[in-house]
Design an enzyme around this catalytic site. Structure first.
Site, PDB file in Angstrom:
ATOM      1  N   GLU A  36       0.843  -1.204   0.000  1.00 50.69           N
ATOM      2  CA  GLU A  36       0.000   0.000   0.000  1.00 50.69           C
ATOM      3  C   GLU A  36       0.873   1.246   0.000  1.00 50.69           C
ATOM      4  O   GLU A  36       1.849   1.331   0.768  1.00 50.69           O
ATOM      5  CB  GLU A  36      -0.892  -0.036   1.240  1.00 50.69           C
ATOM      6  CG  GLU A  36      -2.284   0.449   1.005  1.00 50.69           C
ATOM      7  CD  GLU A  36      -3.070  -0.396   0.020  1.00 50.69           C
ATOM      8  OE1 GLU A  36      -3.094  -0.043  -1.182  1.00 50.69           O
ATOM      9  OE2 GLU A  36      -3.665  -1.391   0.439  1.00 50.69           O
ATOM     10  N   HIS A  37       0.517   2.183  -0.867  1.00 51.02           N
ATOM     11  CA  HIS A  37       1.278   3.435  -1.022  1.00 51.02           C
ATOM     12  C   HIS A  37       2.728   3.165  -1.447  1.00 51.02           C
ATOM     13  O   HIS A  37       3.634   3.912  -1.094  1.00 51.02           O
ATOM     14  CB  HIS A  37       1.224   4.277   0.255  1.00 51.02           C
ATOM     15  CG  HIS A  37      -0.158   4.843   0.510  1.00 51.02           C
ATOM     16  ND1 HIS A  37      -0.609   5.988  -0.116  1.00 51.02           N
ATOM     17  CD2 HIS A  37      -1.186   4.395   1.268  1.00 51.02           C
ATOM     18  CE1 HIS A  37      -1.856   6.228   0.278  1.00 51.02           C
ATOM     19  NE2 HIS A  37      -2.236   5.268   1.109  1.00 51.02           N
ATOM     20  N   THR A  38       2.904   2.088  -2.165  1.00 49.80           N
ATOM     21  CA  THR A  38       4.235   1.784  -2.707  1.00 49.80           C
ATOM     22  C   THR A  38       4.290   2.043  -4.206  1.00 49.80           C
ATOM     23  O   THR A  38       5.371   2.251  -4.752  1.00 49.80           O
ATOM     24  CB  THR A  38       4.586   0.297  -2.482  1.00 49.80           C
ATOM     25  OG1 THR A  38       3.452  -0.485  -2.874  1.00 49.80           O
ATOM     26  CG2 THR A  38       4.907   0.020  -1.014  1.00 49.80           C
ATOM     27  N   GLY A 126     -12.388   2.458  -1.376  1.00 47.12           N
ATOM     28  CA  GLY A 126     -11.021   1.946  -1.499  1.00 47.12           C
ATOM     29  C   GLY A 126     -10.926   0.673  -2.317  1.00 47.12           C
ATOM     30  O   GLY A 126      -9.953  -0.058  -2.229  1.00 47.12           O
ATOM     31  N   SER A 129     -13.357   1.880  -7.564  1.00 47.13           N
ATOM     32  CA  SER A 129     -14.458   2.055  -8.500  1.00 47.13           C
ATOM     33  C   SER A 129     -14.041   3.017  -9.614  1.00 47.13           C
ATOM     34  O   SER A 129     -14.445   2.864 -10.765  1.00 47.13           O
ATOM     35  CB  SER A 129     -15.685   2.607  -7.772  1.00 47.13           C
ATOM     36  OG  SER A 129     -15.370   3.814  -7.110  1.00 47.13           O
ATOM     37  N   SER A 130     -13.197   3.981  -9.291  1.00 45.31           N
ATOM     38  CA  SER A 130     -12.810   4.959 -10.318  1.00 45.31           C
ATOM     39  C   SER A 130     -11.945   4.312 -11.395  1.00 45.31           C
ATOM     40  O   SER A 130     -12.163   4.537 -12.593  1.00 45.31           O
ATOM     41  CB  SER A 130     -12.120   6.174  -9.709  1.00 45.31           C
ATOM     42  OG  SER A 130     -11.129   5.792  -8.804  1.00 45.31           O
ATOM     43  N   ASP A 174      -4.140   0.457  -9.528  1.00 47.76           N
ATOM     44  CA  ASP A 174      -5.570   0.162  -9.682  1.00 47.76           C
ATOM     45  C   ASP A 174      -5.951  -0.083 -11.141  1.00 47.76           C
ATOM     46  O   ASP A 174      -6.699  -1.000 -11.462  1.00 47.76           O
ATOM     47  CB  ASP A 174      -6.411   1.316  -9.126  1.00 47.76           C
ATOM     48  CG  ASP A 174      -6.063   1.633  -7.692  1.00 47.76           C
ATOM     49  OD1 ASP A 174      -5.405   0.803  -7.045  1.00 47.76           O
ATOM     50  OD2 ASP A 174      -6.435   2.729  -7.219  1.00 47.76           O
TER      51      ASP A 174
HETATM   52  C1  GLA Z   1      -5.082   4.507  -4.440  1.00 44.37           C
HETATM   53  C2  GLA Z   1      -4.276   4.828  -5.685  1.00 44.37           C
HETATM   54  C3  GLA Z   1      -3.233   3.729  -5.963  1.00 44.37           C
HETATM   55  C4  GLA Z   1      -2.408   3.422  -4.720  1.00 44.37           C
HETATM   56  C5  GLA Z   1      -3.303   3.222  -3.498  1.00 44.37           C
HETATM   57  C6  GLA Z   1      -2.520   3.092  -2.216  1.00 44.37           C
HETATM   58  O1  GLA Z   1      -5.878   3.382  -4.645  1.00 44.37           O
HETATM   59  O2  GLA Z   1      -5.106   4.968  -6.810  1.00 44.37           O
HETATM   60  O3  GLA Z   1      -2.421   4.113  -7.038  1.00 44.37           O
HETATM   61  O4  GLA Z   1      -1.449   4.414  -4.493  1.00 44.37           O
HETATM   62  O5  GLA Z   1      -4.227   4.283  -3.328  1.00 44.37           O
HETATM   63  O6  GLA Z   1      -1.726   1.952  -2.246  1.00 44.37           O
END
Ligand code: GLA
Length: 388
Positions: A36-38, A126, A129-130, A174
């Site tokens: 996550e957030h990588t 989270g 959906s986008s 995503d």
């Molecule tokens: C959102 C962003 C992704 C990712 C996550 C965190 O979903 O769209 O690119 O950075 O947050 O891991």
């Protein structure tokens, strides 16, 4: 959330636009198992596409207009291809405006079209959906225009759409998983060179999502701030570590050695990213050998790191993880996605899913007065389309 079936959608399309749809597309949301957030730090991620999706039905028009109708928002948004911007009154339509705009930047000739959009990926939870919407629209546009576009290029185009038109400086995870996910697998992605491999999920446990039903209100601004902090940390470390381009290039021992050069905030953010990358690499190996329990431990560790170091969790997500951890069948739990609300991902022994659902739901409602949505998800196929 109910989703209209293909026939109902086609009827709705015909009623809405007085002509039938020509193509039907589905693109899935995702759950991120680890990493996550990588992604925006050139790091590693390990998501799976889920059996929740956005559907788009589409057909060409003879003019230069794009007419889009959202079934779920009961709203229409239209624009002329000769001149369009974002639509503040129909923010869902900005994702498709962004996709159209990115196709054009790449030299594709876009013609008028009608689009009907519907889905059952919860919004702002989270589960992307986008990205699912961007990818579904991108595939519809590709099929209608008979464009040649590599899958990876499609993911990059959708990411650019979100950055330019929606203003979230998101990474590639995503969109990538919504395009390239495959049934029964998680996708291990190196976000630097976009090389990836699919790892079958075989263990006797289910992926259970608990939706806190807290919307990510702070989302975009806090997300962009975290990203900026990571980039600043790289700049601060460059004089000492030389050729580093992203936090991906920094080892934990190097970070420790240089702790005094960084503020507490920058140090902790970097600590999360570097340790999370290590967890992904370990997690992929563990999943390959079906080592459920140690894989689950990594989920707990990831949550602690997101909560304490990266500070993107919230009270409700922490509560859901604590409630899950108290259940005998839980192997691991953590927040998933950007954070500040949304969902947790849980690995629960198959036999124990029912009591897990009951107990976590009861405990959460007792403490917050809100009933969570809890459901199993199945690792699913990335975007697909078919002519009608
Ligand atoms: C959102 C962003 C992704 C990712 C996550 C965190 O979903 O769209 O690119 O950075 O947050 O891991």
């Amino acid at each position: 959330m109910p989703i209209l079936d293909e026939n109902q959608l086609a009827q709705r399309f015909t009623a809405e636009f007085s002509s039938p749809p020509r193509v039907s597309v589905r693109a899935p949301g995702r759950v991120n198992l680890l990493g996550e957030h990588t992604d925006y730090n050139d790091g590693f991620v390990f998501p799976a596409a889920i059996d929740r999706e956005i559907r788009v039905l589409a057909a060409r028009r003879q003019d230069e207009q794009v007419h889009a109708c959202s079934v779920d928002f009961s709203q229409r948004s239209s624009f002329d291809l000769s001149n369009f911007g974002s639509d503040p009154g129909a923010t869902w339509s900005n994702y498709l405006r962004g996709v159209v705009s990115e196709y054009r930047k790449r030299g594709f000739e876009i013609r008028g079209m009608n689009l009907l959009i519907s889905g059952n990926v919860p919004i702002g939870a989270g589960l992307s959906s986008s990205a699912a919407l961007e990818v579904a629209v991108a595939e519809a546009v590709r099929v209608l225009g008979e464009f040649e576009l590599e899958k990876t290029e499609m993911a990059l185009l959708c990411q650019a759409a979100e950055r330019e038109f929606v203003g979230v400086q998101c990474g590639i995870m995503d969109q990538f998983i919504s395009v390239l996910g495959q049934e029964g697998t998680a996708l291990f992605l190196d976000c630097r060179d976009l090389s990836f491999s699919l790892v079958p999920i075989r263990f006797d446990a289910k992926i259970v999502i608990c939706d806190s039903r807290v919307q990510r209100t702070l989302g975009a601004s806090e997300y962009n701030k975290r990203r900026a902090a990571c980039e600043e940390t790289v700049r601060l470390l460059q004089p000492r570590l030389g050729e580093i381009k992203a936090l991906r290039d920094v080892r934990i021992d190097q970070l420790e050695e240089n702790q005094s050069r960084l503020s507490e905030h920058h140090y902790r953010a970097a600590h999360h990213v570097i340790s999370e990358n290590e967890r992904v690499l370990r997690g992929v190996e563990l999943l390959k050998t079906n080592a459920m329990a140690p894989f689950g431990d990594l989920l707990y560790q990831s949550h602690e790191s997101l909560k304490n170091d990266y500070q993107v969790s919230c009270r409700e997500l922490d509560l859901l993880v604590d409630l899950a951890a108290a259940q005998p069948g839980t192997l691991g739990a953590r927040m998933t996605g950007a954070g500040f609300g949304g969902c947790t991902v849980n690995l629960v022994r198959t036999q124990e899913v029912e009591p897990f659902q009951e107990e976590v739901s009861r405990g959460y409602e007792q403490k917050t007065g809100r009933k969570p949505f809890i459901y199993m998800c199945v690792p699913s196929q990335g975007v697909t389309s078919r002519a009608l």
